[in-house]
Design an enzyme around this catalytic site. Structure first.
Site, PDB file in Angstrom:
ATOM      1  CG  PHE A   1      -3.010   0.575   7.791  1.00 48.36           C
ATOM      2  CD1 PHE A   1      -4.382   1.159   8.584  1.00 48.36           C
ATOM      3  CD2 PHE A   1      -3.359   1.194   6.763  1.00 48.36           C
ATOM      4  CE1 PHE A   1      -5.510   1.521   8.510  1.00 48.36           C
ATOM      5  CE2 PHE A   1      -5.085   2.109   6.330  1.00 48.36           C
ATOM      6  CZ  PHE A   1      -5.605   2.115   7.216  1.00 48.36           C
TER       7      PHE A   1
ATOM      8  CG  ASP B   1      -0.211  -3.488   1.860  1.00 46.35           C
ATOM      9  OD1 ASP B   1       0.522  -1.939   0.702  1.00 46.35           O
ATOM     10  OD2 ASP B   1      -0.951  -2.859   2.492  1.00 46.35           O
TER      11      ASP B   1
ATOM     12  CE  LYS C   1      -1.614   5.471   2.143  1.00 42.61           C
ATOM     13  NZ  LYS C   1      -1.932   4.789   3.081  1.00 42.61           N
TER      14      LYS C   1
HETATM   15  C1  LIG Z   1      -3.295   4.018   2.968  1.00 43.22           C
HETATM   16  C2  LIG Z   1      -2.930   1.906   3.008  1.00 43.22           C
HETATM   17  C3  LIG Z   1      -3.464   0.951   2.792  1.00 43.22           C
HETATM   18  C4  LIG Z   1      -5.388   1.538   2.151  1.00 43.22           C
HETATM   19  O1  LIG Z   1      -4.714   2.286   1.438  1.00 43.22           O
HETATM   20  P1  LIG Z   1      -6.611   2.864   1.170  1.00 43.22           P
HETATM   21  O2  LIG Z   1      -6.301   3.883  -0.797  1.00 43.22           O
HETATM   22  O3  LIG Z   1      -6.441   4.594   1.828  1.00 43.22           O
HETATM   23  O4  LIG Z   1      -7.804   2.557   0.896  1.00 43.22           O
HETATM   24  C5  LIG Z   1      -3.429  -0.571   2.474  1.00 43.22           C
HETATM   25  N1  LIG Z   1      -1.852  -0.261   3.356  1.00 43.22           N
HETATM   26  C6  LIG Z   1      -1.158   0.450   3.034  1.00 43.22           C
HETATM   27  C7  LIG Z   1       0.071   0.059   3.693  1.00 43.22           C
HETATM   28  C8  LIG Z   1      -1.129   1.819   3.452  1.00 43.22           C
HETATM   29  O5  LIG Z   1      -0.591   3.057   3.850  1.00 43.22           O
END
Ligand SMILES: *Cc1c(COP(=O)(O)O)cnc(C)c1O
Length: 409
Positions: free
Chosen positions: A141, A227, A257
């Site tokens: 994700f 990420d 986050k």
């Molecule tokens: C939440 C998340 C995203 C997306 O972040 P947003 O601030 O919702 O756009 C991308 N990568 C990972 C691993 C995430 O947990």
């Protein structure tokens, strides 16, 4: 919201005014303090989700409110034609915490998906016509905007919006042979990976696989893009999750986050002068990214984590929690995954959504990233006792859930 929000009218007003992409909200929340939030009826909840790994310091933390109000009184926003001290200081702090080498650089965005969009652009710039392929992992994700969505494997998220930016292929996680074979032709620009796949149900990459990712991408001239939007910012008891694994420094890391502790901010770190040089003047931009309000709050978050020794705290209470849940010896619980305060409780039956609803009724906020996983990602300031209150309640919550699922069947 079932009966919630009916007295105040919020339930109906939400349904009539919002685009329903998030489904029906479970509660209307009106207040928070520390690790607790309250709904509009005055019911208190222990927040074990922290806005999905966002509320690093809980709710209403004095270091955040003070940094935010001071900066708002002084300078809330300037365009990126100008620099501000908090932005520069935050970039320097992130580079230091990431142990990035001389010549590294930071780009600020407002969210995780935007940080990954910038990373996608860096991947394309590195790839050029001779490296058109980009690899990501199954169950990944990376966000909901078009580039980040192209890197996200879930068909239900992707299908309505195709065609997405091309060239992305998905590999099974923790499969070194598949990785080696995919990289062998030498035409891969970048590999994107989450050190712990949060949305997939808190599934960590094996340390040996993470090391193989680093070694093989380096051998083939491919960028390793980690990420850490969910796993970063002390969430696992390390500043960044990959730092728990020997010898793994990415070429690019994305963050969001937990960085702002609730204030929206994202960041991308390019490691080393070559990677940093892949984006030049005019090739990317943002109005809000790195704005002084966001930067001041993020600095307060990072400063408080360091001053209050939260890395160590997260490791201690996170490990104790995982051990205590395992020690329940409940055969409805298969395993506890993850690290620090990013944990997935594996369930033997696909009842996670019902269990999360039962937990909410009992005053605990958790969520179900998939049918057999309960995720907890609480504020990093949570105490061992607060976590223990949930562990103690868990068998009873499972009883209630199993009973209601059997009744409904
Ligand atoms: C939440 C998340 C995203 C997306 O972040 P947003 O601030 O919702 O756009 C991308 N990568 C990972 C691993 C995430 O947990």
């Amino acid at each position: 919201m079932s009966e919630h929000g009916t007295q105040t009218g919020y339930g109906t007003r939400y349904a009539q005014s919002m685009i329903p992409v998030f489904g029906t909200p479970q509660r209307v929340l009106v207040r928070g303090k520390g690790v607790h939030v309250w709904d509009e009826r005055g019911t208190r909840y222990l927040d074990l989700l922290g806005g999905i790994a966002v509320n690093t310091l809980g709710h209403g933390h004095p270091s955040i409110t003070s940094a935010l109000s001071k900066q708002a009184e002084n300078l809330a926003h300037v365009s990126n034609f100008f620099a501000t001290p908090p932005q520069i200081e935050l970039a320097e702090t992130l580079l230091r915490l990431a142990q990035a080498p001389e010549g590294s650089g930071v780009f600020f965005a407002n969210s995780g998906t935007e940080a990954n969009e910038a990373a996608f652009k860096i991947a394309r710039r590195h790839g050029g016509p001779r490296r058109p392929r980009i690899l990501a992992l199954a169950d990944s994700f990376h966000g909901r905007t078009m580039g980040a969505l192209a890197l996200t494997s879930k068909v239900a998220y992707r299908a309505p919006f195709e065609p997405l930016p091309g060239g992305v292929e998905f590999l099974p996680a923790n499969d070194e042979d598949a990785l080696a074979a995919a990289l062998a032709p030498g035409d891969v620009a970048a590999v994107f990976a989450e050190p712990i796949q949060g949305e997939a149900g808190v599934r960590p990459l094996q340390p040996a696989y993470l090391q193989a990712l680093r070694r093989l991408t380096r051998e083939h001239g491919t960028l390793l893009i980690l990420d850490e939007v969910q796993s970063g910012i002390a969430r696992t008891g390390h500043w960044f999750a990959h730092q728990a694994t020997q010898g793994v420094t990415p070429d690019v890391m994305t963050l969001a986050k937990g960085l702002g502790g609730g204030f929206p901010i994202g960041a991308l770190i390019a490691f080393g002068p070559e990677t940093r040089g892949l984006l030049t003047a005019g090739q990317h931009g943002t109005t809000f990214g790195g704005n002084p309000l966001a930067a001041a709050v993020a600095l307060a978050v990072l400063g408080t984590i360091a001053e209050d020794a939260l890395l160590e705290h997260v490791r201690t209470v996170g490990d104790a929690f995982a051990q205590a849940v395992t020690a329940l010896g409940d055969d409805r619980i298969t395993e506890v995954r993850g690290a620090g305060l990013l944990r997935g409780i594996g369930l033997s039956e696909p009842i996670a959504a019902q269990l999360a609803a039962v937990a909410l009724e009992a005053g605990f906020i958790v969520n179900a990233p998939n049918p057999t996983t309960l995720r907890i990602a609480p504020p990093l300031i949570i105490t061992a006792e607060e976590l223990a209150s949930f562990t103690a309640a868990l068998p009873g919550l499972l009883d209630t859930t199993t009973a209601s699922v059997t009744e409904g069947a």
